[in-house]
Design a protein around this motif. Structure first.
Motif, PDB file in Angstrom:
ATOM      1  N   ASN A  33     -43.833   6.286  28.391  1.00 52.91           N
ATOM      2  CA  ASN A  33     -44.727   5.472  27.545  1.00 52.91           C
ATOM      3  C   ASN A  33     -44.083   4.152  27.119  1.00 52.91           C
ATOM      4  O   ASN A  33     -43.936   3.869  25.933  1.00 52.91           O
ATOM      5  N   GLU A  34     -43.708   3.377  28.106  1.00 50.23           N
ATOM      6  CA  GLU A  34     -43.059   2.081  27.846  1.00 50.23           C
ATOM      7  C   GLU A  34     -43.907   0.928  28.388  1.00 50.23           C
ATOM      8  O   GLU A  34     -43.397  -0.037  28.962  1.00 50.23           O
ATOM      9  N   GLU A  35     -45.239   1.022  28.203  1.00 50.06           N
ATOM     10  CA  GLU A  35     -46.114  -0.015  28.761  1.00 50.06           C
ATOM     11  C   GLU A  35     -45.821  -1.401  28.179  1.00 50.06           C
ATOM     12  O   GLU A  35     -46.072  -2.410  28.822  1.00 50.06           O
TER      13      GLU A  35
ATOM     14  N   GLY B 169     -37.761  15.471  29.029  1.00 53.40           N
ATOM     15  CA  GLY B 169     -36.491  14.852  28.649  1.00 53.40           C
ATOM     16  C   GLY B 169     -36.041  13.743  29.563  1.00 53.40           C
ATOM     17  O   GLY B 169     -36.434  13.648  30.721  1.00 53.40           O
ATOM     18  N   LYS B 170     -35.176  12.908  28.999  1.00 52.05           N
ATOM     19  CA  LYS B 170     -34.658  11.771  29.744  1.00 52.05           C
ATOM     20  C   LYS B 170     -33.715  12.200  30.866  1.00 52.05           C
ATOM     21  O   LYS B 170     -33.771  11.692  31.974  1.00 52.05           O
ATOM     22  N   GLY B 171     -32.820  13.148  30.554  1.00 49.08           N
ATOM     23  CA  GLY B 171     -31.858  13.588  31.564  1.00 49.08           C
ATOM     24  C   GLY B 171     -32.559  14.145  32.793  1.00 49.08           C
ATOM     25  O   GLY B 171     -32.097  13.983  33.916  1.00 49.08           O
TER      26      GLY B 171
ATOM     27  N   GLY C  36     -32.044  16.603  28.378  1.00 50.22           N
ATOM     28  CA  GLY C  36     -32.558  15.766  27.297  1.00 50.22           C
ATOM     29  C   GLY C  36     -31.680  14.559  27.040  1.00 50.22           C
ATOM     30  O   GLY C  36     -31.107  13.968  27.961  1.00 50.22           O
ATOM     31  N   TYR C  37     -31.525  14.225  25.752  1.00 51.34           N
ATOM     32  CA  TYR C  37     -30.743  13.042  25.383  1.00 51.34           C
ATOM     33  C   TYR C  37     -29.230  13.287  25.429  1.00 51.34           C
ATOM     34  O   TYR C  37     -28.457  12.368  25.199  1.00 51.34           O
ATOM     35  N   GLY C  38     -28.820  14.514  25.744  1.00 53.92           N
ATOM     36  CA  GLY C  38     -27.384  14.766  25.888  1.00 53.92           C
ATOM     37  C   GLY C  38     -26.822  14.227  27.190  1.00 53.92           C
ATOM     38  O   GLY C  38     -25.605  14.278  27.411  1.00 53.92           O
ATOM     39  N   VAL C  39     -27.702  13.700  28.042  1.00 57.39           N
ATOM     40  CA  VAL C  39     -27.246  13.352  29.393  1.00 57.39           C
ATOM     41  C   VAL C  39     -26.091  12.347  29.400  1.00 57.39           C
ATOM     42  O   VAL C  39     -25.125  12.507  30.158  1.00 57.39           O
ATOM     43  N   GLU C  40     -26.143  11.335  28.532  1.00 58.13           N
ATOM     44  CA  GLU C  40     -25.086  10.305  28.593  1.00 58.13           C
ATOM     45  C   GLU C  40     -23.734  10.835  28.120  1.00 58.13           C
ATOM     46  O   GLU C  40     -22.720  10.617  28.782  1.00 58.13           O
ATOM     47  N   ILE C  41     -23.720  11.545  27.003  1.00 55.24           N
ATOM     48  CA  ILE C  41     -22.417  12.029  26.522  1.00 55.24           C
ATOM     49  C   ILE C  41     -21.873  13.068  27.498  1.00 55.24           C
ATOM     50  O   ILE C  41     -20.665  13.135  27.759  1.00 55.24           O
TER      51      ILE C  41
HETATM   52  O1  LIG Z   1     -38.227  12.186  27.656  1.00 58.29           O
HETATM   53  C1  LIG Z   1     -37.876  11.016  27.820  1.00 58.29           C
HETATM   54  C2  LIG Z   1     -37.309  10.236  26.779  1.00 58.29           C
HETATM   55  C3  LIG Z   1     -36.946   8.935  27.033  1.00 58.29           C
HETATM   56  N1  LIG Z   1     -37.139   8.394  28.280  1.00 58.29           N
HETATM   57  C4  LIG Z   1     -36.751   6.987  28.534  1.00 58.29           C
HETATM   58  O2  LIG Z   1     -35.347   6.850  28.345  1.00 58.29           O
HETATM   59  C5  LIG Z   1     -35.042   5.569  27.830  1.00 58.29           C
HETATM   60  C6  LIG Z   1     -34.212   5.671  26.557  1.00 58.29           C
HETATM   61  O3  LIG Z   1     -34.896   6.469  25.636  1.00 58.29           O
HETATM   62  P1  LIG Z   1     -34.987   6.134  24.090  1.00 58.29           P
HETATM   63  O4  LIG Z   1     -35.763   7.195  23.426  1.00 58.29           O
HETATM   64  O5  LIG Z   1     -35.426   4.728  23.934  1.00 58.29           O
HETATM   65  O6  LIG Z   1     -33.477   6.281  23.647  1.00 58.29           O
HETATM   66  P2  LIG Z   1     -32.628   5.345  22.669  1.00 58.29           P
HETATM   67  O7  LIG Z   1     -33.135   5.367  21.289  1.00 58.29           O
HETATM   68  O8  LIG Z   1     -32.522   4.043  23.322  1.00 58.29           O
HETATM   69  O9  LIG Z   1     -31.195   6.151  22.710  1.00 58.29           O
HETATM   70  C7  LIG Z   1     -29.892   5.840  23.163  1.00 58.29           C
HETATM   71  O10 LIG Z   1     -29.213   7.076  23.212  1.00 58.29           O
HETATM   72  C8  LIG Z   1     -29.762   7.998  24.123  1.00 58.29           C
HETATM   73  C9  LIG Z   1     -28.968   9.290  24.045  1.00 58.29           C
HETATM   74  O11 LIG Z   1     -27.701   9.146  24.578  1.00 58.29           O
HETATM   75  C10 LIG Z   1     -29.719   7.399  25.508  1.00 58.29           C
HETATM   76  O12 LIG Z   1     -30.369   8.301  26.390  1.00 58.29           O
HETATM   77  C11 LIG Z   1     -30.436   6.059  25.539  1.00 58.29           C
HETATM   78  O13 LIG Z   1     -30.338   5.482  26.816  1.00 58.29           O
HETATM   79  C12 LIG Z   1     -29.774   5.177  24.514  1.00 58.29           C
HETATM   80  O14 LIG Z   1     -30.325   3.894  24.513  1.00 58.29           O
HETATM   81  C13 LIG Z   1     -36.371   4.842  27.612  1.00 58.29           C
HETATM   82  O15 LIG Z   1     -36.612   4.025  28.725  1.00 58.29           O
HETATM   83  C14 LIG Z   1     -37.376   5.982  27.583  1.00 58.29           C
HETATM   84  O16 LIG Z   1     -38.676   5.626  28.026  1.00 58.29           O
HETATM   85  C15 LIG Z   1     -37.667   9.154  29.304  1.00 58.29           C
HETATM   86  O17 LIG Z   1     -37.810   8.664  30.425  1.00 58.29           O
HETATM   87  N2  LIG Z   1     -38.026  10.438  29.038  1.00 58.29           N
END
Ligand SMILES: O=c1ccn([C@@H]2O[C@H](COP(=O)(O)OP(=O)(O)O[C@H]3O[C@H](CO)[C@@H](O)[C@H](O)[C@H]3O)[C@@H](O)[C@H]2O)c(=O)[nH]1
Ligand SMILES: O=C(O)[C@H](O)COP(=O)(O)O
Length: 317
Positions: A45-47, A105-107, A217-222
Motif C-alpha cells: 500500500n505505497e501508492e 510481512g516484509k521479510g 516480518g520486520y525482523g528480516v534486517e536484523i
Molecule cells: O508487510 C509488509 C510491510 C512492509 N512492506 C514494505 O516494506 C517497506 C518498509 O516498511 P515500513 O513499514 O515502512 O518500515 P519502516 O518504518 O521504514 O522500518 C524500518 O525498519 C524495518 C525493520 O527493520 C525495516 O524493514 C524497514 O526497511 C526500515 O525502514 C515499505 O516499502 C513497505 O511497503 C511490505 O512490503 N510488506
C-alpha cells in the motif's frame, strides 16, 4: 566524534565504511565485469510514493541495473498500477514463488524476490521513501563491485522526522535508536558500529542472500546482519553514506509491533529464549485505552537455495 575515531569497532569502521562515496556511474558500470544487478522494492500500500522511488532508479536500467522489480505484499490500493506506470516489473507474492503458502510481512516478500530475480547482486530499497536520491543504488553497489570480500552493504543517512510541527532535520529512526541500538550494545557490541542496522536500503550478493534464512516480518534486517556475521564474519559487511533519507513515519504503536518482531528475531539469532508472548498495547482510541495484542512472527523462511534445489520442499512449504 567522527566515525573513524569511535573507540570500539575502530578497525572495521575505518576499513568498511564509505563516508564520502564518489564513484561515477561510468566507473561502476565498468566495474560490473559481467555481474548483473537486480533492484527489488517491497511494497504494501505505497501508492503515494512507489512511483517516485521507481523513477529515481529507472534511468539506470540497461546500464548499471539489469532489472527493477516491485514485489507487492498484498496491496489493496493502486500500488501495482503506479509501479507499472513508472516502468517497474511487478511480481505478486504468488507470481514470485508460485505454489508456496503466503505469509504476511516484509521479510516474506524480500525472500520471495530471490526466486523472481536473477542478479548476482540484489539491492533492496523501501518504496515509502520521500524524495529518494538517485545515487542510493549506485552508492550501495559501489563497495560490493570493488571489494570481493563484502557480501552485505547497508546504507546509512541522516534521518529527518515529520512530527506535528513539521519536518525536523533529525529524530527519525526511533526503533533503531530506542530498541535496536541498546539491545546491540547489551548483546552484540561487536555490531555497534553498524550505523543503520535496520536500513531498508541495502545490497547483498546472491550468494549470501540465498544461503541464509529470512525472518518473514520486520525482523528480516536484523536477522540478515547477524547471519552475515555468523557466516562470513563482520568484514563481509560494509556501510555507505547515502546522505539523507525521509520516509513515512509510522505512529508509535505501529513501531511497537515492529519492535516486538525485531526483538524476537534478534533473540532467536542469539540463541536466547523468547517467551513467545504477544506484545500487549493500550492504544488511545474512542476515548479510552483499547487493548491490542500482536504476536511476533518468529517462523523463518529457510535459505532460498535449499528451496530452489528441492522441489518437494517447495511443494510442502
Ligand atoms: O508487510 C509488509 C510491510 C512492509 N512492506 C514494505 O516494506 C517497506 C518498509 O516498511 P515500513 O513499514 O515502512 O518500515 P519502516 O518504518 O521504514 O522500518 C524500518 O525498519 C524495518 C525493520 O527493520 C525495516 O524493514 C524497514 O526497511 C526500515 O525502514 C515499505 O516499502 C513497505 O511497503 C511490505 O512490503 N510488506
Ligand atoms: O528505522 C526505524 O527505526 C523505524 O523505521 C522508525 O523510523 P522513524 O522513527 O523515522 O519513523
Amino acid at each position: 566524534m567522527t566515525i573513524a575515531s569511535m573507540p570500539d569497532s575502530a578497525t572495521w569502521l575505518e576499513t568498511n565504511t564509505w563516508d564520502r562515496p564518489d564513484w561515477t556511474i561510468d566507473e561502476l558500470v565498468s566495474s560490473k565485469r559481467g555481474r548483473t544487478i537486480s533492484v527489488v522494492l517491497p511494497a504494501l500500500n505505497e501508492e503515494a510514493t512507489v512511483r517516485s522511488v521507481v523513477e529515481s532508479i529507472a534511468p539506470l536500467s540497461g546500464s548499471l541495473i539489469d532489472e527493477i522489480v516491485v514485489v507487492d505484499s498484498g496491496s489493496t490500493d493502486a500500488t501495482i498500477d503506479e509501479a507499472i506506470a513508472a516502468g517497474a516489473r511487478v511480481e505478486t507474492r504468488e507470481t514470485a514463488l508460485p505454489g508456496v503458502d503466503i505469509r504476511p510481512g516484509k521479510g516474506e516478500v524480500l525472500w520471495r524476490s530471490l526466486a523472481a530475480t536473477t542478479g548476482d547482486i540484489i539491492v533492496f530499497v523501501d518504496s515509502d521513501l520521500i524524495d529518494p536520491d538517485p545515487m542510493y543504488v549506485p552508492n550501495l553497489v559501489g563497495p560490493l563491485l570493488s571489494n570481493p570480500d563484502l557480501h552485505l552493504v547497508k546504507g546509512y543517512y541522516r534521518r529527518p522526522f515529520t512530527g506535528t510541527s513539521g519536518v525536523e532535520p533529525s529524530g527519525g529512526g526511533r526503533v533503531t535508536e530506542l530498541v535496536v541500538r541498546p539491545l546491540v550494545a547489551a548483546l552484540r557490541p561487536d555490531l555497534s558500529g553498524v550505523i543503520q542496522p535496520l536500513a531498508g536500503e541495502y545490497a547483498g550478493t546472491r550468494e549470501l542472500l540465498t544461503s541464509v534464512p529470512f525472518a518473514s516480518g520486520y525482523g528480516v534486517e536484523i536477522g540478515l546482519v547477524v547471519d552475515t556475521v555468523k557466516r562470513h564474519g563482520i568484514d563481509a559487511i560494509g556501510q555507505v553514506n547515502l546522505g539523507v533519507r525521509r520516509h513515512r513515519n509510522r505512529p508509535i504503536h505501529e513501531l511497537g509491533v515492529m519492535s516486538r518482531q525485531i526483538v524476537a528475531t534478534l533473540l532467536d539469532r542469539l540463541g536466547i529464549e523468547d517467551s513467545g508472548s504477544p506484545l500487549t498495547q493500550f492504544v488511545m482510541e474512542d476515548g479510552g485505552h483499547q487493548l491490542r495484542r500482536s504476536y511476533p512472527a518468529v517462523e523463518d523462511r529457510p535459505a532460498m537455495n535449499s528451496m530452489l534445489v528441492d522441489p518437494v520442499r517447495i511443494a510442502s512449504n
